[in-house]
Write an enzyme that holds these catalytic residues in place. Structure first.
Site, PDB file in Angstrom:
ATOM      1  CG  ASN A   8       5.093  -7.039   5.667  1.00 39.22           C
ATOM      2  OD1 ASN A   8       4.607  -8.172   5.698  1.00 39.22           O
ATOM      3  ND2 ASN A   8       4.359  -5.944   5.469  1.00 39.22           N
ATOM      4  CD  GLU A  39      13.106   8.514  10.454  1.00 41.31           C
ATOM      5  OE1 GLU A  39      12.240   9.394  10.587  1.00 41.31           O
ATOM      6  OE2 GLU A  39      14.307   8.653  10.759  1.00 41.31           O
ATOM      7  CG  ASP A  68       7.732   1.894   0.209  1.00 41.94           C
ATOM      8  OD1 ASP A  68       7.908   1.530   1.386  1.00 41.94           O
ATOM      9  OD2 ASP A  68       7.017   2.860  -0.093  1.00 41.94           O
ATOM     10  CB  SER A  69       3.803  -2.145  -1.609  1.00 42.33           C
ATOM     11  OG  SER A  69       4.080  -2.815  -0.400  1.00 42.33           O
ATOM     12  N   GLY A 149      -2.910  -6.390   5.609  1.00 40.81           N
ATOM     13  CA  GLY A 149      -3.108  -4.983   5.278  1.00 40.81           C
ATOM     14  C   GLY A 149      -4.550  -4.671   4.904  1.00 40.81           C
ATOM     15  CG  HIS A 177       0.145  -4.668  -5.399  1.00 36.21           C
ATOM     16  ND1 HIS A 177      -0.892  -5.384  -4.828  1.00 36.21           N
ATOM     17  CD2 HIS A 177       0.912  -4.255  -4.359  1.00 36.21           C
ATOM     18  CE1 HIS A 177      -0.765  -5.376  -3.510  1.00 36.21           C
ATOM     19  NE2 HIS A 177       0.320  -4.710  -3.199  1.00 36.21           N
TER      20      HIS A 177
HETATM   21  P1  IMP Z   1       5.744  -0.676   3.477  1.00 34.81           P
HETATM   22  O1  IMP Z   1       6.252  -1.799   4.330  1.00 34.81           O
HETATM   23  O2  IMP Z   1       6.163   0.681   3.937  1.00 34.81           O
HETATM   24  O3  IMP Z   1       6.024  -0.919   2.031  1.00 34.81           O
HETATM   25  O4  IMP Z   1       4.157  -0.655   3.666  1.00 34.81           O
HETATM   26  C1  IMP Z   1       3.365  -1.543   3.008  1.00 34.81           C
HETATM   27  C2  IMP Z   1       1.930  -1.378   3.516  1.00 34.81           C
HETATM   28  O5  IMP Z   1       1.063  -1.211   2.396  1.00 34.81           O
HETATM   29  C3  IMP Z   1       1.445  -2.636   4.238  1.00 34.81           C
HETATM   30  O6  IMP Z   1       1.705  -2.598   5.616  1.00 34.81           O
HETATM   31  C4  IMP Z   1      -0.051  -2.609   3.931  1.00 34.81           C
HETATM   32  O7  IMP Z   1      -0.712  -1.704   4.792  1.00 34.81           O
HETATM   33  C5  IMP Z   1      -0.079  -2.022   2.523  1.00 34.81           C
HETATM   34  N1  IMP Z   1       0.039  -3.103   1.532  1.00 34.81           N
HETATM   35  C6  IMP Z   1       1.066  -3.325   0.681  1.00 34.81           C
HETATM   36  N2  IMP Z   1       0.841  -4.422  -0.060  1.00 34.81           N
HETATM   37  C7  IMP Z   1      -0.338  -4.908   0.353  1.00 34.81           C
HETATM   38  C8  IMP Z   1      -1.087  -6.057  -0.033  1.00 34.81           C
HETATM   39  O8  IMP Z   1      -0.697  -6.892  -0.867  1.00 34.81           O
HETATM   40  N3  IMP Z   1      -2.265  -6.204   0.595  1.00 34.81           N
HETATM   41  C9  IMP Z   1      -2.732  -5.332   1.532  1.00 34.81           C
HETATM   42  N4  IMP Z   1      -2.057  -4.280   1.954  1.00 34.81           N
HETATM   43  C10 IMP Z   1      -0.855  -4.071   1.360  1.00 34.81           C
END
Ligand code: IMP
Length: 194
Positions: A8, A39, A68-69, A149, A177
């Site tokens: 990302n 996955e 992971d967020s 996001g 965060h």
């Molecule tokens: P991961 O890559 O599975 O951790 O998914 C993270 C997803 O959470 C991102 O694609 C966004 O949709 C959302 N997300 C996480 N951090 C942020 C942020 O700082 N701003 C907006 N969306 C976020």
């Protein structure tokens, strides 16, 4: 040197902005990791951060961190949560518009962003976790063009602007965060080196 393992580009940019002094490497520095996309089968941020850190860490052989967020919306029982990136098919915009639709007529707009970092050492097979959370609310209409996001629809407690507007002004990290989880990691890291 720590590998920050993410595909990302937005997370990558934020990590460089938040902790520029640390010696990071990235997936592009390791040809053997090209095309790897673990996955995310876990039901928690911790489980998914660990899956990514362990897979990339074992394949690279170096100390590895993964994030992971996601966004937890209380009126939706914590959705989209760990599925934030893949809640519905389409773009980030499709997903935040879907969220606004789900919340139409809903009084409770409270939500929180969560970031969990897993730091994994492939030599000792051990991991450490660091969590950052920011409470806020989901507004009715998207505002701002910065960030990524769900940034355009989330206003952190203590401010009037969305994360996207704050990013436009260079102030998202006042709340972010991910900054909080990285701060927790950095405190721990400095203690280890003393
Ligand atoms: P991961 O890559 O599975 O951790 O998914 C993270 C997803 O959470 C991102 O694609 C966004 O949709 C959302 N997300 C996480 N951090 C942020 C942020 O700082 N701003 C907006 N969306 C976020």
């Amino acid at each position: 040197m720590i590998l920050f393992a993410t595909n990302n580009q937005h997370k990558l940019r934020e990590v460089k902005e938040i902790l520029p002094a640390l010696q990071w490497s990235f997936l592009g520095d390791f040809p053997q990791l090209a095309g790897m996309d673990p996955e995310e089968t876990g039901e928690t941020f911790e489980a998914n951060a660990k899956i990514k850190a362990v897979e990339f860490g074992n394949a690279s052989g170096v100390l590895t961190m993964a994030d992971d967020s996601g966004l937890e919306v209380f009126a939706l029982d914590g959705q989209p949560g760990v599925r934030s990136a893949r809640w519905i098919p389409g773009s980030d915009e499709d997903r935040y518009l879907h969220l606004l639709q789900q919340l139409e007529g809903q009084q409770d707009r409270s939500a929180q962003f969560v970031s969990v970092l897993c730091l994994y050492d492939p030599r000792t097979k051990t991991e450490h976790f660091f969590r950052g959370e920011v409470q806020g609310k989901i507004i009715d209409e998207p505002r701002g063009s910065g960030g990524f996001g769900y940034d355009a629809v989330f206003v952190p407690d203590g401010d009037e602007l969305t994360y996207a507007q704050l990013a436009d002004e260079g102030r998202k990290h006042d709340y972010n965060h991910r900054r909080k989880s990285l701060d927790a990691f950095h405190d721990w890291w400095r203690q280890q080196s003393n």
